[in-house]
Design an enzyme around this catalytic site. Sequence first.
Site, PDB file in Angstrom:
ATOM      1  N   LYS A   1     -10.925  -4.453   9.490  1.00 14.85           N
ATOM      2  CA  LYS A   1      -9.587  -4.240  10.077  1.00 14.85           C
ATOM      3  C   LYS A   1      -9.446  -5.087  11.347  1.00 14.85           C
ATOM      4  O   LYS A   1      -8.391  -5.694  11.586  1.00 14.85           O
ATOM      5  CB  LYS A   1      -9.360  -2.757  10.399  1.00 14.85           C
ATOM      6  CG  LYS A   1      -9.229  -1.850   9.198  1.00 14.85           C
ATOM      7  CD  LYS A   1      -8.041  -2.157   8.287  1.00 14.85           C
ATOM      8  CE  LYS A   1      -6.707  -1.935   8.924  1.00 14.85           C
ATOM      9  NZ  LYS A   1      -5.590  -2.114   7.956  1.00 14.85           N
TER      10      LYS A   1
ATOM     11  N   GLY B   1      -0.360   4.707  -1.268  1.00 15.83           N
ATOM     12  CA  GLY B   1      -1.434   5.368  -0.518  1.00 15.83           C
ATOM     13  C   GLY B   1      -0.853   6.449   0.387  1.00 15.83           C
ATOM     14  O   GLY B   1       0.342   6.762   0.336  1.00 15.83           O
ATOM     15  N   PHE B   2      -1.708   6.990   1.207  1.00 15.61           N
ATOM     16  CA  PHE B   2      -1.352   8.143   2.047  1.00 15.61           C
ATOM     17  C   PHE B   2      -0.227   7.815   3.043  1.00 15.61           C
ATOM     18  O   PHE B   2       0.894   8.358   2.951  1.00 15.61           O
ATOM     19  CB  PHE B   2      -2.639   8.590   2.758  1.00 15.61           C
ATOM     20  CG  PHE B   2      -2.455   9.498   3.935  1.00 15.61           C
ATOM     21  CD1 PHE B   2      -1.593  10.590   3.878  1.00 15.61           C
ATOM     22  CD2 PHE B   2      -3.177   9.269   5.103  1.00 15.61           C
ATOM     23  CE1 PHE B   2      -1.446  11.443   4.977  1.00 15.61           C
ATOM     24  CE2 PHE B   2      -3.035  10.115   6.197  1.00 15.61           C
ATOM     25  CZ  PHE B   2      -2.165  11.196   6.143  1.00 15.61           C
ATOM     26  N   ILE B   3      -0.479   6.923   3.974  1.00 17.89           N
ATOM     27  CA  ILE B   3       0.525   6.675   5.025  1.00 17.89           C
ATOM     28  C   ILE B   3       1.716   5.913   4.436  1.00 17.89           C
ATOM     29  O   ILE B   3       2.873   6.202   4.745  1.00 17.89           O
ATOM     30  CB  ILE B   3      -0.091   5.906   6.219  1.00 17.89           C
ATOM     31  CG1 ILE B   3      -1.281   6.681   6.792  1.00 17.89           C
ATOM     32  CG2 ILE B   3       0.961   5.679   7.311  1.00 17.89           C
ATOM     33  CD1 ILE B   3      -2.064   5.955   7.873  1.00 17.89           C
ATOM     34  N   GLY B   4       1.421   4.944   3.544  1.00 20.59           N
ATOM     35  CA  GLY B   4       2.495   4.146   2.947  1.00 20.59           C
ATOM     36  C   GLY B   4       3.521   5.016   2.227  1.00 20.59           C
ATOM     37  O   GLY B   4       4.735   4.799   2.356  1.00 20.59           O
TER      38      GLY B   4
ATOM     39  N   THR C   1      -6.011   0.210  13.105  1.00 19.68           N
ATOM     40  CA  THR C   1      -6.676   1.476  13.439  1.00 19.68           C
ATOM     41  C   THR C   1      -7.363   1.457  14.804  1.00 19.68           C
ATOM     42  O   THR C   1      -7.780   0.389  15.279  1.00 19.68           O
ATOM     43  CB  THR C   1      -7.729   1.771  12.341  1.00 19.68           C
ATOM     44  OG1 THR C   1      -8.615   2.783  12.804  1.00 19.68           O
ATOM     45  CG2 THR C   1      -8.574   0.555  12.018  1.00 19.68           C
ATOM     46  N   ASP C   2      -7.536   2.655  15.377  1.00 16.94           N
ATOM     47  CA  ASP C   2      -8.284   2.785  16.641  1.00 16.94           C
ATOM     48  C   ASP C   2      -9.765   2.462  16.447  1.00 16.94           C
ATOM     49  O   ASP C   2     -10.491   2.248  17.427  1.00 16.94           O
ATOM     50  CB  ASP C   2      -8.114   4.199  17.242  1.00 16.94           C
ATOM     51  CG  ASP C   2      -8.571   5.338  16.332  1.00 16.94           C
ATOM     52  OD1 ASP C   2      -8.985   5.068  15.190  1.00 16.94           O
ATOM     53  OD2 ASP C   2      -8.509   6.502  16.781  1.00 16.94           O
ATOM     54  N   GLU C   3     -10.213   2.436  15.176  1.00 15.30           N
ATOM     55  CA  GLU C   3     -11.642   2.202  14.925  1.00 15.30           C
ATOM     56  C   GLU C   3     -12.083   0.796  15.333  1.00 15.30           C
ATOM     57  O   GLU C   3     -13.272   0.547  15.508  1.00 15.30           O
ATOM     58  CB  GLU C   3     -11.979   2.463  13.450  1.00 15.30           C
ATOM     59  CG  GLU C   3     -11.657   3.900  13.067  1.00 15.30           C
ATOM     60  CD  GLU C   3     -12.384   4.410  11.848  1.00 15.30           C
ATOM     61  OE1 GLU C   3     -13.453   3.885  11.514  1.00 15.30           O
ATOM     62  OE2 GLU C   3     -11.872   5.353  11.228  1.00 15.30           O
TER      63      GLU C   3
ATOM     64  N   TYR D   1     -15.739  -1.188   7.531  1.00 12.91           N
ATOM     65  CA  TYR D   1     -14.296  -0.922   7.488  1.00 12.91           C
ATOM     66  C   TYR D   1     -13.646  -1.385   8.797  1.00 12.91           C
ATOM     67  O   TYR D   1     -12.676  -2.165   8.784  1.00 12.91           O
ATOM     68  CB  TYR D   1     -14.024   0.577   7.260  1.00 12.91           C
ATOM     69  CG  TYR D   1     -12.596   0.986   7.619  1.00 12.91           C
ATOM     70  CD1 TYR D   1     -11.509   0.506   6.889  1.00 12.91           C
ATOM     71  CD2 TYR D   1     -12.332   1.850   8.699  1.00 12.91           C
ATOM     72  CE1 TYR D   1     -10.190   0.860   7.225  1.00 12.91           C
ATOM     73  CE2 TYR D   1     -11.030   2.211   9.034  1.00 12.91           C
ATOM     74  CZ  TYR D   1      -9.964   1.714   8.293  1.00 12.91           C
ATOM     75  OH  TYR D   1      -8.671   2.056   8.627  1.00 12.91           O
TER      76      TYR D   1
ATOM     77  N   GLY E   1       0.817  -1.229   0.000  1.00 15.65           N
ATOM     78  CA  GLY E   1       0.000   0.000   0.000  1.00 15.65           C
ATOM     79  C   GLY E   1       0.839   1.262   0.000  1.00 15.65           C
ATOM     80  O   GLY E   1       0.408   2.304   0.486  1.00 15.65           O
ATOM     81  N   GLY E   2       2.029   1.170  -0.591  1.00 14.35           N
ATOM     82  CA  GLY E   2       2.974   2.296  -0.557  1.00 14.35           C
ATOM     83  C   GLY E   2       2.648   3.437  -1.501  1.00 14.35           C
ATOM     84  O   GLY E   2       3.349   4.444  -1.516  1.00 14.35           O
TER      85      GLY E   2
END
Length: 337
Positions: A156, A11-14, A128-130, A152, A8-9
């Site tokens: 996760k 994407g945003f965090i990746g 995730t905290d979710e 989602y 997932g590099g």
Amino acid sequence: MNKIVVTGGLGFIGSNLIELLLEKNFYVINIDSCGYASSSYNFNQYNKIKNYKFVKVDLNNKSKVLKILNTHKPKGIFHLAASTHVDRSIENPKDFITNNILATYNLLESIREYSKINKKYKLIHVSTDEIYGDLVKGKASENSYINPSSPYAASKASSNHLVTSYVRTFKLNAVITNSSNNYGPRQHPEKLIPKLIYNILNSKNLPIYGSGNNIREWMYVKDHCNALLKIFKKGKKGQIYNIGSGKLVSNLYLSKKILNLSRKKKILKKDIKIIHVKDRVGHDFRYSLNSLKLKKKIKWKNKTNLTNGLIKTLDWYFKNQNFFKEFKKNDITRRIG
Ligand SMILES: NC(=O)c1ccc[n+]([C@@H]2O[C@H](COP(=O)([O-])OP(=O)(O)OC[C@H]3O[C@@H](n4cnc5c(N)ncnc54)[C@H](O)[C@@H]3O)[C@@H](O)[C@H]2O)c1
């Protein structure tokens, strides 16, 4: 040179994590299926450097993933690839089963095979905290009840359980991280903060779900990436680490703050308003993480306060407005879920 696989590099965090890993002189192999949230913006430059390799692969293609692992023999595998937008999981849960549960299962199976030829690796499963669901008060620690609300969050949570089971049953060397909400450069503008900035740059009103009183814990993406790198170095097999900034604010407070900062920075061309729109179904009211374990055992500290992080973020999107052209306009403006 130590080799690292990042899933997932694009994407945003990746993509932010890869920047950090390259700065630290790791050899990075980026695996991404190039889904709608991925972007090569600012990233094509890396294709020219010798310690970066991009491979377009869907993690559900186990034989290709295994081939990459066996060829490169990475010491670290940072697993970030996922479908990530809660609203999309309400509209089409199946993608989340495929990309978050099945893809993680395939990655775990590939690592199980790979571990037969190389014992010196560590999987960092980024979550995730979710997964802890709505917390009316208090903080979720690593032992708290798993209580996901959206498809989602449920997907996760399922992927976390799969990782835990592979550690226990097949002795995989893996750790799990549960992070709070991230913001910063290169996030798809379907997500709250880049969406607000996109609207500010385009003189459109700022839509806030429901009352806007929902509370999230916000962390600058580079702080998250630093925590992931430290956990890779010091984290213990089978452990779970919460990663939170401790900074909790409501969506309404956040929107007003971003609007005020963009007024101060003269980014705003004409005056716009915050407007309340129909709430998300099943919208969690509040998340909050207890991140003491990370601070004590890994010696990680959050470095960027919310104001500074938002200023850096605003500056980045202001200077990189072509980033928004990477995505379909409909994916930015259409109300989903
Ligand atoms: N963004 C946040 O605030 C946040 C907070 C906590 C945890 N996380 C977790 O961090 C990870 C990264 O989040 P993000 O915001 O960067 O997501 P993102 O949506 O920006 O990027 C996800 C990337 O994964 C790729 N991908 C999706 N399915 C794939 C598959 N089957 N095979 C290969 N690649 C695939 C996509 O193409 C995309 O480039 C996710 O696992 C997410 O659950 C995110």
